[in-house]
Design a protein around this motif. Structure first.
Motif, PDB file in Angstrom:
ATOM      1  N   VAL A  99      -6.848   7.488 -13.735  1.00 15.35           N
ATOM      2  CA  VAL A  99      -7.704   6.679 -14.612  1.00 15.35           C
ATOM      3  C   VAL A  99      -9.165   6.841 -13.985  1.00 15.35           C
ATOM      4  N   VAL A 100      -9.179   6.780 -12.673  1.00 13.62           N
ATOM      5  CA  VAL A 100     -10.555   6.892 -11.997  1.00 13.62           C
ATOM      6  C   VAL A 100     -11.335   8.033 -12.326  1.00 13.62           C
ATOM      7  N   ILE A 101     -10.367   9.366 -12.194  1.00 16.80           N
ATOM      8  CA  ILE A 101     -11.079  10.467 -12.621  1.00 16.80           C
ATOM      9  C   ILE A 101     -11.386  10.496 -14.028  1.00 16.80           C
ATOM     10  N   ASP A 102     -10.543  10.314 -14.992  1.00 15.55           N
ATOM     11  CA  ASP A 102     -11.008  10.136 -16.285  1.00 15.55           C
ATOM     12  C   ASP A 102     -12.298   9.360 -16.699  1.00 15.55           C
ATOM     13  N   TYR A 103     -12.293   8.153 -16.040  1.00  7.58           N
ATOM     14  CA  TYR A 103     -13.644   7.268 -16.202  1.00  7.58           C
ATOM     15  C   TYR A 103     -14.821   8.141 -15.724  1.00  7.58           C
ATOM     16  N   LEU A 104     -14.881   8.635 -14.602  1.00 10.28           N
ATOM     17  CA  LEU A 104     -15.934   9.398 -14.182  1.00 10.28           C
ATOM     18  C   LEU A 104     -16.332  10.664 -15.013  1.00 10.28           C
ATOM     19  N   VAL A 105     -15.351  11.142 -15.578  1.00  8.70           N
ATOM     20  CA  VAL A 105     -15.686  12.336 -16.572  1.00  8.70           C
ATOM     21  C   VAL A 105     -16.367  11.890 -17.752  1.00  8.70           C
ATOM     22  N   ASN A 106     -16.088  10.394 -18.204  1.00 15.63           N
ATOM     23  CA  ASN A 106     -16.780   9.996 -19.335  1.00 15.63           C
ATOM     24  C   ASN A 106     -17.820   9.180 -18.875  1.00 15.63           C
ATOM     25  N   MET A 107     -18.149   8.528 -17.833  1.00 18.10           N
ATOM     26  CA  MET A 107     -19.167   7.551 -17.503  1.00 18.10           C
ATOM     27  C   MET A 107     -20.320   8.113 -16.725  1.00 18.10           C
ATOM     28  N   ALA A 108     -19.773   9.283 -15.647  1.00 19.42           N
ATOM     29  CA  ALA A 108     -20.946   9.437 -14.455  1.00 19.42           C
ATOM     30  C   ALA A 108     -21.721  10.323 -14.961  1.00 19.42           C
ATOM     31  N   ARG A 109     -23.079   9.913 -15.180  1.00 22.44           N
ATOM     32  CA  ARG A 109     -24.086  10.929 -15.579  1.00 22.44           C
ATOM     33  C   ARG A 109     -24.347  11.890 -14.566  1.00 22.44           C
ATOM     34  N   PRO A 110     -24.529  11.964 -13.373  1.00 25.75           N
ATOM     35  CA  PRO A 110     -24.723  12.935 -12.606  1.00 25.75           C
ATOM     36  C   PRO A 110     -23.785  14.059 -12.803  1.00 25.75           C
ATOM     37  N   TYR A 111     -22.432  13.887 -12.985  1.00 22.28           N
ATOM     38  CA  TYR A 111     -21.460  14.712 -13.777  1.00 22.28           C
ATOM     39  C   TYR A 111     -21.509  15.371 -14.976  1.00 22.28           C
ATOM     40  N   ILE A 112     -21.917  14.410 -15.853  1.00 23.31           N
ATOM     41  CA  ILE A 112     -21.925  14.984 -17.299  1.00 23.31           C
ATOM     42  C   ILE A 112     -22.999  15.909 -17.432  1.00 23.31           C
ATOM     43  N   TYR A 113     -24.023  15.347 -16.967  1.00 22.90           N
ATOM     44  CA  TYR A 113     -25.484  16.346 -17.449  1.00 22.90           C
ATOM     45  C   TYR A 113     -25.934  17.326 -16.450  1.00 22.90           C
ATOM     46  N   THR A 114     -24.957  17.594 -15.671  1.00 25.07           N
ATOM     47  CA  THR A 114     -25.201  18.822 -14.833  1.00 25.07           C
ATOM     48  C   THR A 114     -24.271  20.023 -14.993  1.00 25.07           C
ATOM     49  N   THR A 115     -25.158  21.213 -14.975  1.00 25.79           N
ATOM     50  CA  THR A 115     -24.276  22.373 -14.980  1.00 25.79           C
ATOM     51  C   THR A 115     -23.355  22.670 -14.051  1.00 25.79           C
ATOM     52  N   ALA A 116     -22.074  23.126 -14.383  1.00 24.37           N
ATOM     53  CA  ALA A 116     -21.145  23.264 -13.305  1.00 24.37           C
ATOM     54  C   ALA A 116     -21.206  24.409 -12.169  1.00 24.37           C
ATOM     55  N   ALA A 117     -20.986  23.912 -11.171  1.00 28.15           N
ATOM     56  CA  ALA A 117     -21.174  25.125 -10.083  1.00 28.15           C
ATOM     57  C   ALA A 117     -20.496  26.364 -10.231  1.00 28.15           C
ATOM     58  N   PRO A 118     -20.875  27.568  -9.889  1.00 31.89           N
ATOM     59  CA  PRO A 118     -20.563  28.959  -9.958  1.00 31.89           C
ATOM     60  C   PRO A 118     -19.035  29.049  -9.701  1.00 31.89           C
ATOM     61  N   PRO A 119     -18.238  29.407 -10.857  1.00 33.32           N
ATOM     62  CA  PRO A 119     -16.958  29.673 -10.550  1.00 33.32           C
ATOM     63  C   PRO A 119     -16.481  30.501  -9.049  1.00 33.32           C
ATOM     64  N   PRO A 120     -17.334  31.361  -8.810  1.00 35.99           N
ATOM     65  CA  PRO A 120     -16.693  32.182  -7.598  1.00 35.99           C
ATOM     66  C   PRO A 120     -16.538  31.082  -6.388  1.00 35.99           C
ATOM     67  N   LEU A 121     -17.578  30.074  -6.482  1.00 30.11           N
ATOM     68  CA  LEU A 121     -17.239  29.029  -5.360  1.00 30.11           C
ATOM     69  C   LEU A 121     -16.135  28.326  -5.385  1.00 30.11           C
ATOM     70  N   ALA A 122     -15.651  28.124  -6.557  1.00 34.87           N
ATOM     71  CA  ALA A 122     -14.404  27.440  -6.554  1.00 34.87           C
ATOM     72  C   ALA A 122     -13.059  28.586  -6.075  1.00 34.87           C
ATOM     73  N   GLU A 123     -13.281  29.641  -6.378  1.00 35.33           N
ATOM     74  CA  GLU A 123     -12.427  30.911  -5.713  1.00 35.33           C
ATOM     75  C   GLU A 123     -12.450  30.545  -4.226  1.00 35.33           C
ATOM     76  N   ALA A 124     -13.649  30.529  -3.656  1.00 39.37           N
ATOM     77  CA  ALA A 124     -13.616  30.554  -2.156  1.00 39.37           C
ATOM     78  C   ALA A 124     -13.063  29.161  -1.567  1.00 39.37           C
ATOM     79  N   VAL A 125     -13.322  28.123  -2.366  1.00 41.62           N
ATOM     80  CA  VAL A 125     -12.701  27.080  -1.909  1.00 41.62           C
ATOM     81  C   VAL A 125     -11.169  26.896  -1.854  1.00 41.62           C
ATOM     82  N   LEU A 126     -10.581  27.750  -2.633  1.00 41.57           N
ATOM     83  CA  LEU A 126      -9.175  27.808  -2.847  1.00 41.57           C
ATOM     84  C   LEU A 126      -8.763  28.655  -1.648  1.00 41.57           C
ATOM     85  N   ALA A 127      -9.451  29.598  -1.154  1.00 41.89           N
ATOM     86  CA  ALA A 127      -8.900  30.278  -0.008  1.00 41.89           C
ATOM     87  C   ALA A 127      -9.267  29.559   1.097  1.00 41.89           C
TER      88      ALA A 127
END
Length: 380
Positions: A248-276
């Motif tokens: 519920v907290v994460i869902d709330y942030l997705v809907n209410m957190a302005r710095p998340y809503i109005y920012t371009t997502a980080a590059p997907p290759p970084l997500a792959e590096a984080v998984l490693a």
């Protein structure tokens, strides 16, 4: 001239030994780096596990770029949330033992997003006085009542909680304090939150990957009131941050957190590096063992020399003033050792902030300690 006042402010900083300049690296981040044409042993990086230039992370980022391209194209809520982001968030949530997670481009952004979304006017924040600047900025911008307690003072925190009439109560703390290296008593803070109907937002930027079995400072604390944030550009060796909490907290942030809503997502290759990276953090326990060895070694050499109490890779040494901090840093640099001088307004008391990495050579740690001892004797 239109900028005379700015020049005057900068001149005043120079006179007070508070002027800051960037140094340019000519090598990847690591235990040794090339700076200004010299090879230096790097004792000022937050790359605690030595993963920033690990071949597995490089390969994952390269494969991610080939698969996803470089840019994400939009915010997460428009069309920028890739399967790589989704997999990373699920992996991070499972790793730290929370139901869900949300990723951010930086730790500063995560703090700003969470605090300003969760509380506002009519609410109250209770924050440790040594919290990171990004937490303080978030607290001030939230418009909630901002009440600060003395560092790790649970008695004062309880008095503040017991007397508040705020609708929502949010305790905000660093898990590992970035300039002192000590830790917050998280278990006790969570117990107070449960007693006084508060939430706890913890910034574990310097504990994730390092403390416990790598899952950070909150390991073993099983409470839905705990909202956990960690950065991915320090021990994880990549970039960005994540918040892990109840769904519920994460869902709330997705809907209410302005710095998340109005920012371009980080590059997907970084997500792959984080998984490693998470895989290495989970499997390679020797990195934390090496860190512990280096911490003990440095503290043994510098026993009685003024190191602050710290069992983490952050080993601060308080000095008399900013001029001394700069001089010691320069002398260490002349000896091939890069240690940052940290000065006001970042900290109230100037210091050398020594940061250790699992990939440091034991001999280099010994050399740092012996060299610093000699310099301190000459200074005093």
């Amino acid at each position: 001239m239109p900028f005379d006042a700015l020049d005057a402010d900068l001149d005043a900083r120079r006179v007070a030994n508070l002027y800051r300049q960037r140094r340019v690296l000519d090598s990847p981040q690591g235990a040794t780096v090339d700076v200004d044409g010299r090879r230096l042993v790097n004792f000022c990086s937050n790359d605690y596990l030595g993963l920033a230039s690990h071949p597995d992370l490089i390969a994952a980022a390269q494969a991610g770029a080939a698969r996803w391209g470089v840019g994400s194209g939009a915010s997460h809520l428009v069309c920028g949330h890739s399967a790589a982001h989704e997999a990373m968030e699920q992996r991070l949530a499972a790793f730290v033992g929370k139901p869900a997670a949300l990723s951010f481009s930086t730790g500063y952004m995560a703090n700003l997003a969470a605090v300003t979304a969760l509380v506002g006017r009519g609410d109250a924040i209770f924050a440790d006085k040594l919290n990171h600047a990004s937490l303080n900025d978030a607290c001030q911008l939230s418009h909630a009542a901002f009440k600060r307690f003395a560092h790790n003072d649970l008695a004062q925190l309880e008095r503040l909680l017991a007397t508040t009439e705020a609708d929502r109560r949010l305790i905000v703390v660093d898990a590992v304090f970035s300039m002192d290296g000590d830790c917050a008593p998280l278990a006790e803070i969570v117990r107070l939150a449960e007693q006084y109907d508060a939430w706890v937002y913890v910034d574990d930027a310097h504990g994730f990957g390092v403390l416990g079995d790598g899952r950070g400072s909150a390991i073993g604390i099983d409470s839905p009131r705990l909202i956990y944030m960690a950065t991915l550009g320090k021990a994880a060796g990549v970039a960005g941050a994540f918040i892990a909490a109840e769904a519920v907290v994460i869902d709330y942030l997705v809907n209410m957190a302005r710095p998340y809503i109005y920012t371009t997502a980080a590059p997907p290759p970084l997500a792959e590096a984080v998984l490693a990276s998470v895989g290495l953090i989970e499997r390679e326990h020797w990195r934390r063992e090496a860190l512990a060895m280096h911490i003990n070694s440095l503290r043994a050499v510098l026993a009685g020399a003024g190191l602050m109490p710290s069992a983490t890779p952050i080993q601060p040494l308080l000095v008399a003033d900013s001029a001394v901090a700069l001089r010691l840093s320069q002398c260490l640099g002349d000896a091939g050792l890069w240690v940052s001088a940290i000065r006001p307004p970042t900290v109230p008391t100037p210091r050398l902030r020594i940061c250790l990495s699992a990939t440091h050579d034991a001999g280099d740690v010994e050399h740092l300690g012996r060299t610093l001892l000699t310099l301190l004797q000459e200074t005093r």
